[in-house]
Design an enzyme around this catalytic site. Structure first.
Site, mmCIF file in Angstrom:
data_model
loop_
_atom_site.group_PDB
_atom_site.id
_atom_site.type_symbol
_atom_site.label_atom_id
_atom_site.label_comp_id
_atom_site.label_asym_id
_atom_site.label_seq_id
_atom_site.Cartn_x
_atom_site.Cartn_y
_atom_site.Cartn_z
ATOM 1 N N SER A 1 46.317 40.041 44.818
ATOM 2 C CA SER A 1 45.395 39.637 43.767
ATOM 3 C C SER A 1 46.167 39.404 42.462
ATOM 4 O O SER A 1 47.081 38.589 42.424
ATOM 5 C CB SER A 1 44.307 40.712 43.623
ATOM 6 O OG SER A 1 43.289 40.311 42.760
ATOM 7 N N HIS B 1 43.890 35.462 46.325
ATOM 8 C CA HIS B 1 42.473 35.184 46.565
ATOM 9 C C HIS B 1 41.813 34.793 45.251
ATOM 10 O O HIS B 1 42.446 34.782 44.204
ATOM 11 C CB HIS B 1 41.761 36.375 47.222
ATOM 12 C CG HIS B 1 41.658 37.602 46.366
ATOM 13 N ND1 HIS B 1 41.037 38.757 46.792
ATOM 14 C CD2 HIS B 1 42.073 37.871 45.090
ATOM 15 C CE1 HIS B 1 41.078 39.669 45.848
ATOM 16 N NE2 HIS B 1 41.703 39.154 44.804
#
Length: 201
Positions: free
Chosen positions: A101, A126
């Site tokens: 992330s 993501h």
């Protein structure tokens, strides 16, 4: 940056006697900054302060930023990212374990040619997560904001990886895990390393 109170102490012998350092302060003397755990306001502020301190110490010498993080707050992480781009020294990033992330964005945001990963590490990209409650009008405001954030993060990843924006949008639609060699092929890092000698000084 530290998830519990057990911080190792290093004893260093000097001409004037012995001095005790916590391990992170000792690493800082070697221009090493360590992000361990979640990216939040506290950990981000510590990293930013260390980056600014090391720039003031020597603006021409590289900083080594070791990352082992599942990610966290976008605003906190972007503060670290912007500081990395703002300061004069090259920030060399090294993934040890996990950069997911926001952690993966910080890894990719290192100086070109100086982004590394150990061979067994994982990198995950993501889209930003959002969960909002409240009045419908407030939910709409937050939804628009997270779409702006998503667009900004995708453009940052496209810039640092060399991938086109469409590819980034598609590849970040769901959690996308990569091993170190896959992350290198994707452009998130430049080198997979097995020894310290492989790090460019």
């Amino acid at each position: 940056m530290i998830t519990n109170n057990l911080v190792p102490t290093v004893i260093e012998k000097t001409a004037g006697g012995e001095r005790a350092f916590d391990i992170y302060s000792r690493l800082l003397k070697e221009r090493i900054v360590f992000l361990n755990g979640e990216v939040n306001d506290h950990s981000a502020n510590l990293v930013i302060a260390q980056l600014l301190f090391l720039e003031s110490e020597d603006p021409d010498k590289d900083i080594y930023f070791y990352i082992n993080s599942p990610g966290g707050m976008v605003t906190a992480g972007m503060g670290v990212y912007d500081t990395m781009q703002f300061i004069k020294p090259d920030v060399s990033t090294i993934c040890i374990g996990l950069a997911a992330s926001m952690g993966s964005l910080l890894l990719a945001g290192g100086a070109k040619g100086k982004r590394y990963s150990l061979p067994s590490s994982q990198i995950m990209i993501h889209q930003p997560l959002g969960g909002f409650r409240g009045q419908a009008s407030d939910i709409e405001i937050h939804a628009k904001n997270i779409l702006r954030i998503k667009d900004r993060l995708n453009k940052v990843l496209a810039h640092h990886t060399g991938q086109d924006l469409e590819t980034i949008v598609k590849d970040t639609d769901r959690d996308n895990f990569m091993m170190a060699d896959e992350a290198k092929a994707y452009g998130l890092i430049d080198h997979v390393i097995e020894s310290r000698e492989a790090i460019i000084k």
